[in-house]
Design an enzyme around this catalytic site. Structure first.
Site, PDB file in Angstrom:
ATOM      1  CD  GLU A  55      42.660  47.610  42.224  1.00 11.99           C
ATOM      2  OE1 GLU A  55      41.817  46.824  41.753  1.00 11.99           O
ATOM      3  OE2 GLU A  55      42.616  48.006  43.403  1.00 11.99           O
ATOM      4  N   GLY A  56      45.257  43.613  39.794  1.00 11.26           N
ATOM      5  CA  GLY A  56      45.640  42.678  38.738  1.00 11.26           C
ATOM      6  C   GLY A  56      47.123  42.775  38.461  1.00 11.26           C
TER       7      GLY A  56
END
Length: 608
Positions: free
Chosen positions: A459-460
């Site tokens: 997620e990043g």
């Protein structure tokens, strides 16, 4: 103290969540209904999730060429979660929800993340997928796809990354072509045929539910027939594993979405992680190749819509990292209390004839436990504060909602990254407390560390969060989000300055905030992004530590000054530890930011 005591204090003593019941949306609720939800989730997590955590780690998913196999316990535990109603807990009554505040929903989900993070992954992705469709989908897409997900009949995923394009979404190569002349008129949305490959897709293939709803980023043809370059060319599509009709009934026809293989992970093994091929031709829906997908929103606005789910997922990742840290903290605390080792030091040395004492009596073990406590309880407070901002954004009056939006924007990179780094460090300290035993599979702390190591990546990545914070969030709208956060921190500083014993901490936090402000200005002094962002990660670390120091000071302000219970003294000790041992770190981190240190930017490949 049990985690539930801390959770109750943060919800009711600090965030004053009961006051949300005065708002129309939550008027049917009370402290009793909130507690009933927490009790139910705590019980399900204890009885269904926790007992299978080790099983799912040792019996990871495997693919026989046709199907993915998971332990039967996976389905049984998720059935219990679905039956609890938590997938739709925050939704409107008419959508089968409970209209719970996000704050209470997150507190309840903390139990599941702590008991078995891998099982919680299926729920987090499904809920986020459905929430995106509620915000950006058509009425029919909401009715067919989101409703089935909230009911737990179908599960969902997000398909962004590709083998050649991880965080660089502008380089996605998956293509979507309109499916015939009447493609715009399909009741489920504009219909396309997708071809491409997606990588690192959690929950991408399984037999746990009758269908899987993939949300897929792909590029469609521009006016010249070629894909529009960059993120402006990305659109978002619903691509179900099994095709459905306009009423949401399965047609029995398999879509052209095929599992190419499973990734074998260090931890977090109970959630399948997949390489998916779209449109490879193994299945021919409607007699043609290409996976059928239905566009969500306008052409070229796919990334904007996907950020709705990504931001939710980032807070969810932060909560997961927090609870893995919490699980390790509790395990190492229990061990330290019963493990005898060493004897007291006296002026004449150790008395070998005296009994050994529990290792929790040694100062260095206390240091490691206190560090863990400051990390995990502070991170839990941060995640719940962000959830409260979501409630404010959606139910408060306009001015307060606007402030909440700005605060949430600037805090999301911290809510994701800070627990991912420092609750992982808590897991490392838990292993250290156990010593050699901690490095074995006879104790759970090694699995907690392995499971948590993913959270700095998905997620990043950590670096992506740093670029988002320094490159976008603190400069957005002329610095409005940063100023909103500074105002909120200054409110705490002002209040703490009036409380005996907290004035020094208030001054220390004020100095830290000033340092962050000065470094932010210095980083952007030349207006050159390459120079400003070269040290974005140290900036993220300093910014995060400043935020957590503020959170801790705000939390202890909620304690009554005359509260001398062990519970209260423990919170004060954790706050004091963070200010004494952690907050001073920011000076070194910000120094390289402030002088725009060029070393890493100018380092040459050949020099390595």
């Amino acid at each position: 103290m049990a985690m539930r005591d801390t959770l109750d204090f943060l919800l009711y003593g600090w965030l004053q969540s009961e006051s949300l019941n005065q708002r129309e949306r939550f008027a049917d609720h009370s402290r009793e209904t909130f507690d009933a939800v927490l009790d139910t989730c705590e019980r399900i997590a204890r009885e269904k999730f926790a007992p299978v955590n080790r099983l799912l780690d040792t019996q990871e998913p495997h693919f026989d060429g046709e199907r993915v196999h998971l332990p039967q316990a996976t389905r049984e535990a998720l059935d219990a979660y679905v039956e609890s109603g938590m997938l739709s807990a925050a939704q409107d009554y008419e959508n089968g929800g409970m209209q719970l505040p996000c704050t209470v929903e997150m507190a309840a989900n903390a139990f599941f993340s702590k008991a078995c993070i891998a099982l919680g992954g299926y729920a987090m992705l499904t809920n986020g997928n459905a929430n995106l469709l509620m915000a950006h989908g058509t009425p029919r897409q909401r009715e067919v796809f989101a409703k089935a997900e909230f009911e737990g009949r179908w599960f969902g995923t997000m398909c962004l990354s590709e083998p050649q394009a991880g965080s660089s979404l502008s380089d996605v190569a998956t293509r979507a072509e309109p499916d015939g002349a009447d493609s715009e008129n399909d009741p489920l949305g504009p219909r396309y045929r997708l071809r491409g490959h997606k990588m690192w897709i959690s929950a991408g293939e399984h037999e746990l539910r009758e269908n899987i709803v993939h949300l897929v980023l792909a590029k469609i043809p521009g006016p010249d027939g070629k894909p529009v370059p960059g993120v402006r060319g990305i659109s978002l599509f619903i691509v179900p594993k099994w095709l459905v009709d306009a009423e949401g009934q399965l047609t029995g026809e398999r879509n052209d979405v095929v599992l190419a293989g499973l990734n074998h992970k260090l931890g977090y093994r109970g959630t399948t992680n997949c390489l998916l091929n779209f449109g490879e031709g193994r299945h021919q829906p409607g007699g043609q190749g290409g996976a059928i997908g239905y566009r969500v929103g306008a052409p070229g606005e796919g990334l904007k819509a996907m950020f709705h789910m990504m931001n939710e997922a980032r807070i969810g990742v932060g909560l997961g990292a927090t609870m893995l840290g919490y699980a390790g903290y509790e395990a190492s605390l229990a061990y330290a209390r019963q493990r005898p080792q060493g004897r007291p030091l006296t002026a004449t040395g150790k008395d070998a004839a005296s009994p050994q004492r529990p290792i929790i009596e040694h100062a260095d073990v206390k240091r490691m436990l206190l560090a863990q406590k400051s990390y995990v309880e502070g991170a839990l407070a941060l995640e719940l504060f962000c959830a409260r901002l979501v409630d404010e954004q959606h139910t408060a009056e306009a001015e307060a909602a606007g402030r909440a939006r700005l605060l949430l924007e600037v805090l999301i990179p911290i809510a994701k990254s800070w627990p991912s780094e420092w609750c992982l460090e808590a897991n490392s300290l838990a292993i250290q407390v156990l010593g050699g035993y901690g490095y074995t599979r006879d104790f759970p702390v090694e699995q907690h560390w392995r499971d948590n190591r993913l959270n700095m990546i998905h997620e990043g990545t950590h670096g992506i969060q740093a670029l988002d914070l320094l490159g976008r969030k603190v400069v957005m709208e002329g610095g409005a989000a940063l100023m909103a956060l500074a105002r909120r921190i200054n409110e705490t500083i002002s209040a703490a300055g009036q409380v005996p014993g907290l004035a020094e901490a208030a001054n220390q936090l004020a100095q830290a905030l000033a340092q962050v402000g000065a470094a932010t200005k210095a980083a952007w002094a030349t207006g050159e992004p390459e120079a400003a962002l070269a040290n974005a990660t140290p900036y993220l670390q300093a910014f995060g530590h400043t935020v957590l120091a503020w959170i801790w000071l705000d939390v202890v302000l909620a304690l009554a000054p005359d509260d001398t219970r062990d519970f209260a003294q423990g919170k004060r000790a954790a706050q004091a530890y963070f200010f004494a041992y952690e907050l001073p770190r920011i000076a070194a981190w910000l120094a390289v930011v402030q002088r725009r240190e060029a070393l890493c930017r100018e380092m040459q490949d050949a020099w390595f």
